[in-house]
Scaffold this motif. Structure first.
Motif, PDB file in Angstrom:
ATOM      1  N   TRP A  57     -25.204  13.973   6.260  1.00 15.53           N
ATOM      2  CA  TRP A  57     -23.862  14.030   5.685  1.00 15.53           C
ATOM      3  C   TRP A  57     -23.983  14.041   4.169  1.00 15.53           C
ATOM      4  CZ3 TRP A  57     -19.725  15.406   8.125  1.00 15.53           C
ATOM      5  CH2 TRP A  57     -18.463  15.172   7.570  1.00 15.53           C
ATOM      6  N   PRO A  58     -23.362  14.971   3.478  1.00 12.19           N
ATOM      7  CA  PRO A  58     -22.277  15.847   3.922  1.00 12.19           C
ATOM      8  C   PRO A  58     -22.715  17.126   4.626  1.00 12.19           C
ATOM      9  CG  PRO A  58     -22.648  16.209   1.601  1.00 12.19           C
ATOM     10  CD  PRO A  58     -23.561  15.088   2.009  1.00 12.19           C
ATOM     11  N   ARG A  74     -15.788  20.967  -0.881  1.00 12.93           N
ATOM     12  CA  ARG A  74     -15.589  20.530   0.502  1.00 12.93           C
ATOM     13  C   ARG A  74     -16.562  19.417   0.856  1.00 12.93           C
ATOM     14  NH1 ARG A  74     -14.517  24.370   5.785  1.00 12.93           N
ATOM     15  NH2 ARG A  74     -14.687  22.746   7.381  1.00 12.93           N
ATOM     16  N   GLN A  75     -17.812  19.560   0.444  1.00 15.47           N
ATOM     17  CA  GLN A  75     -18.795  18.513   0.703  1.00 15.47           C
ATOM     18  C   GLN A  75     -18.488  17.249  -0.092  1.00 15.47           C
ATOM     19  OE1 GLN A  75     -22.289  20.745  -0.246  1.00 15.47           O
ATOM     20  NE2 GLN A  75     -22.442  21.681   1.786  1.00 15.47           N
ATOM     21  N   ARG A  78     -16.034  15.347   1.884  1.00 14.67           N
ATOM     22  CA  ARG A  78     -16.704  14.647   2.978  1.00 14.67           C
ATOM     23  C   ARG A  78     -17.293  13.327   2.481  1.00 14.67           C
ATOM     24  NH1 ARG A  78     -20.220  19.812   5.241  1.00 14.67           N
ATOM     25  NH2 ARG A  78     -18.469  21.007   6.133  1.00 14.67           N
ATOM     26  N   CYS A  99     -15.730  10.771  10.214  1.00 11.74           N
ATOM     27  CA  CYS A  99     -15.533  11.804   9.181  1.00 11.74           C
ATOM     28  C   CYS A  99     -15.813  13.193   9.740  1.00 11.74           C
ATOM     29  CB  CYS A  99     -16.447  11.539   7.994  1.00 11.74           C
ATOM     30  SG  CYS A  99     -16.038  10.089   7.012  1.00 11.74           S
ATOM     31  N   ARG A 100     -16.873  13.318  10.504  1.00  7.58           N
ATOM     32  CA  ARG A 100     -17.268  14.627  11.035  1.00  7.58           C
ATOM     33  C   ARG A 100     -16.228  15.151  12.027  1.00  7.58           C
ATOM     34  NH1 ARG A 100     -22.412  13.536  12.308  1.00  7.58           N
ATOM     35  NH2 ARG A 100     -23.278  14.585  10.473  1.00  7.58           N
ATOM     36  N   GLU A 103     -12.725  16.120  10.125  1.00  6.88           N
ATOM     37  CA  GLU A 103     -12.857  16.734   8.804  1.00  6.88           C
ATOM     38  C   GLU A 103     -11.603  17.484   8.388  1.00  6.88           C
ATOM     39  OE1 GLU A 103     -15.608  19.734   6.119  1.00  6.88           O
ATOM     40  OE2 GLU A 103     -15.958  19.613   8.272  1.00  6.88           O
TER      41      GLU A 103
END
Length: 230
Positions: A57-58, A74-75, A78, A99-100, A103
């Motif tokens: 992650w991210p 975007r990352q 995250r 989170c995943r 998203e």
């Protein structure tokens, strides 16, 4: 999805970004452009970043071979979500899957707060992220916990926080609630990035384009689990 062609924030700025996200308050003045932190605080933030990386992650190298060059907006979103969840005492093994799997909901909550004059004023309709925590409740009432899908976050308007244990289908039931103002944190970070000119405005537009393209997709989607890297 590979984010390689997009502008990237250097990894050297991630600790400052985390500081800005974790200290954000609705309607507050802009964060310090160059936050002052003790070596101990920086070490803790760096440690969390390493924990995130162990959970891919991210993003993993397979998903984004260019991630060592930096992080797309975007990352960054995250990471903001993961930092806030860990600050709410969720372990990486719990926070990262949430989170995943959520998203799109997280990106929608952040993007809804971007644009217009800064700092964004808090609004009664601001979407807040609500996580249903159900470790012990899930063991006591497995059927009820399963129906509630604790791994699915809820977006609740600021003005509706009184309904967190209401009879609404998506908030009914037992279990504890963790409320995160991810939109405010994201807006503060984007303002800091913009004023430092660390990313161009197009970086934010890239995420808007992603959300428009995925407008019909649900905010919660179960993503297959991934092994923790050693």
């Amino acid at each position: 999805m590979t984010d390689s062609p997009r502008p990237r924030l250097s990894a050297s700025h991630l600790e400052d970004m985390a500081y800005v996200a974790l200290t954000a308050r609705p309607g507050a003045e802009a964060a310090d452009l160059y936050p002052t932190m003790s070596d101990e605080v920086r070490s803790k933030l760096r440690s969390r970043l390493k924990q995130f990386a162990r959970h891919d992650w991210p993003a993993s190298m397979q998903e984004d071979a260019a991630i060592r060059r930096g992080y797309t907006w975007r990352q960054c979103c995250r990471l903001i979500a993961a930092f806030l969840m860990m600050d709410g005492h969720l372990t990486p093994s719990i926070a990262i899957p949430i989170c995943r799997n959520n998203e799109l909901s997280i990106l929608r909550a952040i993007t809804a707060r971007l644009g217009g004059d800064a700092p964004p004023s808090p609004s009664p309709t601001d979407p807040l992220v609500v996580v249903i925590l159900a470790e012990l409740w899930g063991q006591i009432d497995e059927a009820g916990s399963s129906r509630a899908h604790p791994s699915r976050i809820r977006l609740v308007e600021r003005q509706s926080l009184d309904d967190l244990w209401s009879i609404r289908a998506d908030l009914g039931g037992a279990g504890q609630r963790l409320v995160l103002d991810i939109g405010t944190a994201g807006a503060a970070v984007w303002r800091w990035i913009s004023e430092r000119r660390l990313l161009p405005p197009s970086a934010c537009n890239d995420v808007r384009d992603d959300l428009e393209e995925l407008a019909g997709e649900p905010g919660f989607q179960l993503v297959p689990g991934r092994s923790l890297r050693r």
